[in-house]
Motif scaffolding. Structure first.
Motif, mmCIF file in Angstrom:
data_model
loop_
_atom_site.group_PDB
_atom_site.id
_atom_site.type_symbol
_atom_site.label_atom_id
_atom_site.label_comp_id
_atom_site.label_asym_id
_atom_site.label_seq_id
_atom_site.Cartn_x
_atom_site.Cartn_y
_atom_site.Cartn_z
ATOM 1 N N SER A 103 0.820 -1.213 0.000
ATOM 2 C CA SER A 103 0.000 0.000 0.000
ATOM 3 C C SER A 103 0.857 1.268 0.000
ATOM 4 O O SER A 103 0.339 2.371 -0.197
ATOM 5 C CB SER A 103 -0.955 0.001 1.208
ATOM 6 N N ASP A 123 -8.992 10.232 2.690
ATOM 7 C CA ASP A 123 -8.597 8.824 2.803
ATOM 8 C C ASP A 123 -9.853 8.066 3.240
ATOM 9 O O ASP A 123 -10.294 8.181 4.383
ATOM 10 C CB ASP A 123 -7.464 8.717 3.846
ATOM 11 N N GLY A 125 -11.925 4.799 4.171
ATOM 12 C CA GLY A 125 -11.567 3.496 4.735
ATOM 13 C C GLY A 125 -10.167 3.596 5.309
ATOM 14 O O GLY A 125 -9.284 2.807 5.000
ATOM 15 N N GLY A 127 -8.780 3.216 8.308
ATOM 16 C CA GLY A 127 -8.202 2.261 9.258
ATOM 17 C C GLY A 127 -7.231 2.952 10.204
ATOM 18 O O GLY A 127 -7.581 3.949 10.855
ATOM 19 N N SER A 128 -5.992 2.497 10.229
ATOM 20 C CA SER A 128 -4.979 3.100 11.113
ATOM 21 C C SER A 128 -4.630 4.529 10.707
ATOM 22 O O SER A 128 -4.000 5.255 11.468
ATOM 23 C CB SER A 128 -3.714 2.248 11.074
ATOM 24 N N VAL A 130 -2.743 5.293 7.995
ATOM 25 C CA VAL A 130 -1.395 5.398 7.396
ATOM 26 C C VAL A 130 -1.375 6.175 6.073
ATOM 27 O O VAL A 130 -0.441 6.938 5.830
ATOM 28 C CB VAL A 130 -0.717 4.019 7.167
ATOM 29 N N ASN A 149 -16.019 3.621 8.484
ATOM 30 C CA ASN A 149 -17.338 3.325 9.060
ATOM 31 C C ASN A 149 -17.221 2.498 10.340
ATOM 32 O O ASN A 149 -18.214 2.009 10.851
ATOM 33 C CB ASN A 149 -18.254 2.618 8.049
ATOM 34 N N SER A 150 -15.994 2.349 10.850
ATOM 35 C CA SER A 150 -15.791 1.619 12.098
ATOM 36 C C SER A 150 -15.329 2.592 13.183
ATOM 37 O O SER A 150 -14.275 3.216 13.057
ATOM 38 C CB SER A 150 -14.744 0.514 11.892
ATOM 39 N N LEU A 175 -18.393 5.124 3.480
ATOM 40 C CA LEU A 175 -17.602 5.668 2.362
ATOM 41 C C LEU A 175 -17.571 7.200 2.496
ATOM 42 O O LEU A 175 -17.238 7.687 3.573
ATOM 43 C CB LEU A 175 -18.163 5.179 1.022
ATOM 44 N N ASN A 189 -8.378 2.608 -0.034
ATOM 45 C CA ASN A 189 -7.959 1.201 0.090
ATOM 46 C C ASN A 189 -9.087 0.480 0.816
ATOM 47 O O ASN A 189 -9.019 0.241 2.015
ATOM 48 C CB ASN A 189 -6.635 1.085 0.862
ATOM 49 N N PRO A 191 -12.034 -2.647 1.383
ATOM 50 C CA PRO A 191 -11.977 -4.116 1.318
ATOM 51 C C PRO A 191 -12.290 -4.583 -0.103
ATOM 52 O O PRO A 191 -13.239 -4.099 -0.718
ATOM 53 C CB PRO A 191 -13.105 -4.541 2.285
ATOM 54 N N MET A 209 -14.251 -7.022 8.311
ATOM 55 C CA MET A 209 -14.820 -5.902 7.547
ATOM 56 C C MET A 209 -13.738 -5.042 6.894
ATOM 57 O O MET A 209 -14.036 -4.141 6.113
ATOM 58 C CB MET A 209 -15.722 -5.041 8.432
ATOM 59 N N SER A 210 -12.481 -5.308 7.206
ATOM 60 C CA SER A 210 -11.382 -4.583 6.541
ATOM 61 C C SER A 210 -10.885 -5.338 5.323
ATOM 62 O O SER A 210 -10.087 -4.814 4.550
ATOM 63 C CB SER A 210 -10.185 -4.430 7.490
HETATM 64 C C1 LIG Z 1 -8.292 -2.654 3.627
HETATM 65 S S1 LIG Z 1 -8.605 -1.704 5.087
HETATM 66 C C2 LIG Z 1 -7.522 -0.319 4.732
HETATM 67 C C3 LIG Z 1 -7.047 0.407 5.943
HETATM 68 C C4 LIG Z 1 -5.972 1.455 5.654
HETATM 69 N N1 LIG Z 1 -6.453 2.459 4.713
HETATM 70 C C5 LIG Z 1 -4.720 0.809 5.093
HETATM 71 O O1 LIG Z 1 -4.403 1.043 3.913
HETATM 72 O O2 LIG Z 1 -4.037 0.086 5.820
HETATM 73 C C6 LIG Z 1 -10.222 -1.113 4.704
HETATM 74 C C7 LIG Z 1 -10.834 -0.127 5.695
HETATM 75 O O3 LIG Z 1 -12.103 0.267 5.156
HETATM 76 C C8 LIG Z 1 -13.043 0.370 6.199
HETATM 77 N N2 LIG Z 1 -14.391 0.218 5.615
HETATM 78 C C9 LIG Z 1 -15.028 -0.920 5.255
HETATM 79 N N3 LIG Z 1 -16.257 -0.628 4.757
HETATM 80 C C10 LIG Z 1 -16.373 0.715 4.798
HETATM 81 C C11 LIG Z 1 -17.407 1.642 4.445
HETATM 82 N N4 LIG Z 1 -18.565 1.210 3.928
HETATM 83 N N5 LIG Z 1 -17.201 2.954 4.647
HETATM 84 C C12 LIG Z 1 -16.038 3.410 5.160
HETATM 85 N N6 LIG Z 1 -15.022 2.587 5.534
HETATM 86 C C13 LIG Z 1 -15.182 1.264 5.350
HETATM 87 C C14 LIG Z 1 -12.649 -0.735 7.175
HETATM 88 O O4 LIG Z 1 -13.154 -0.461 8.466
HETATM 89 C C15 LIG Z 1 -11.118 -0.671 7.085
HETATM 90 O O5 LIG Z 1 -10.591 0.192 8.057
#
Ligand SMILES: C[S@@+](CC[C@H](N)C(=O)[O-])C[C@H]1O[C@@H](n2cnc3c(N)ncnc32)[C@H](O)[C@@H]1O
Length: 273
Positions: A103, A123, A125, A127-128, A130, A149-150, A175, A189, A191, A209-210
């Motif tokens: 990534s 950004d 989704g 997550g952390s 990054v 969304n978490s 989203l 990024n 899922p 969910m990630s």
């Molecule tokens: C593949 S992880 C990527 C995390 C971080 N961006 C990375 O690159 O390490 C996907 C992220 O999308 C979030 N996610 C999943 N469905 C979502 C939605 N409908 N709306 C917003 N975020 C969502 C998850 O909670 C997760 O944190």
């Protein structure tokens, strides 16, 4: 692993590497070193240049405890609560996906893009955090929005935003549904792994969910494309990560929004208009 006899750094590393190799952990040697560094609170060089140092009972107990978890394929980043991304150390725990090295291509592609006159990066989704946080650190002129969304994931985002002392907006959102940002650049990024795919044992400890998405893994990117239309938003660049066999369909999808696939690196792709 023996806990009652005198064990040196090099003995512990040798035994741990052997056990991890037998357990099928590919990164056995580096993981052993990471566990020992963490248990002794010492940098790698200090451990490697003192092979005959004897571990204290407390150090040995902690190192063996972490090794036991790693032997079950528990992710190394969750054990040490940290991960390296673009040469920076981010906080990580089980509430978020552990960022993958591939990534980092989001940042490489961003660096190859003409963004000097663009101001707003989202950004989705996050997550952390990054991707968004690294973008801000590499391009201080950008305003950053971090969406997920978490609620749990956003707590980790917040920890990293504080750690790197950047200014940004953090929002709970499906989203971009809950966002009124300007959207010059979107990093997504989301899922994308189809439910039918078998993931490795370490990934099975990460939030489902990630990782997974319905509709052959394309559900979230399709939903994002729809939201952009509904919101009448046309960012100059949309960067996404996906599997090789998904890019043709995604190129078609974003062409409906008048975007062209203009650059790729590994699993990460840039769409422009
Ligand atoms: C593949 S992880 C990527 C995390 C971080 N961006 C990375 O690159 O390490 C996907 C992220 O999308 C979030 N996610 C999943 N469905 C979502 C939605 N409908 N709306 C917003 N975020 C969502 C998850 O909670 C997760 O944190």
């Amino acid at each position: 692993m023996r806990t009652n006899l005198l064990t040196t750094n090099s003995e512990w590393l040798k035994n741990a590497t052997q056990k991890l190799t037998v357990a099928g952990v590919e990164s056995a040697s580096i993981d052993s070193l990471i566990i020992l560094c963490f248990s002794l609170s010492l940098p790698k060089l200090e451990i490697l240049t003192n092979p005959n140092k004897i571990l204290t009972r407390k150090e040995l107990k902690l190192a063996n405890k972490l090794l036991t978890k790693r032997l079950e394929h528990y992710p190394i980043s969750y054990l040490t609560k940290q991960v390296e991304f673009y040469n920076r150390t981010f906080y990580i725990d089980r509430r978020v996906l552990s960022p993958r090295p591939e990534s980092e291509s989001f940042i490489n592609l961003l660096k190859l893009s003409d963004i000097s006159n663009l101001k707003y990066l989202t950004d989705v989704g996050c997550g952390s955090g990054v991707l968004g946080i690294t973008s801000k650190l590499e391009f201080p002129h950008l305003n950053i929005e971090l969406l997920d969304n978490s609620k749990n994931a956003l707590k980790v985002t917040g920890i990293n935003v504080d750690k790197f002392q950047i200014s940004s907006k953090i929002k709970l959102s499906n989203l971009i549904g809950n966002s009124d940002y300007k959207f010059d650049i979107i990093l997504a990024n989301l899922p994308y792994i189809p439910y039918t795919t078998t993931i490795n044992r370490a990934a099975s400890f990460e939030p489902k969910m990630s990782i997974f998405a319905p509709d052959n893994g394309l559900h979230f990117y399709k939903a994002l494309a729809r939201q952009l239309v509904v919101k009448k938003k046309n960012p100059k660049y949309i960067f996404i990560e996906c599997l090789d066999n998904q890019i043709t369909e995604l190129t078609k999808l974003f062409s409906n929004n008048s975007y062209k696939l203009t650059m790729s690196e590994g699993l990460v792709h840039r769409f422009s208009r």
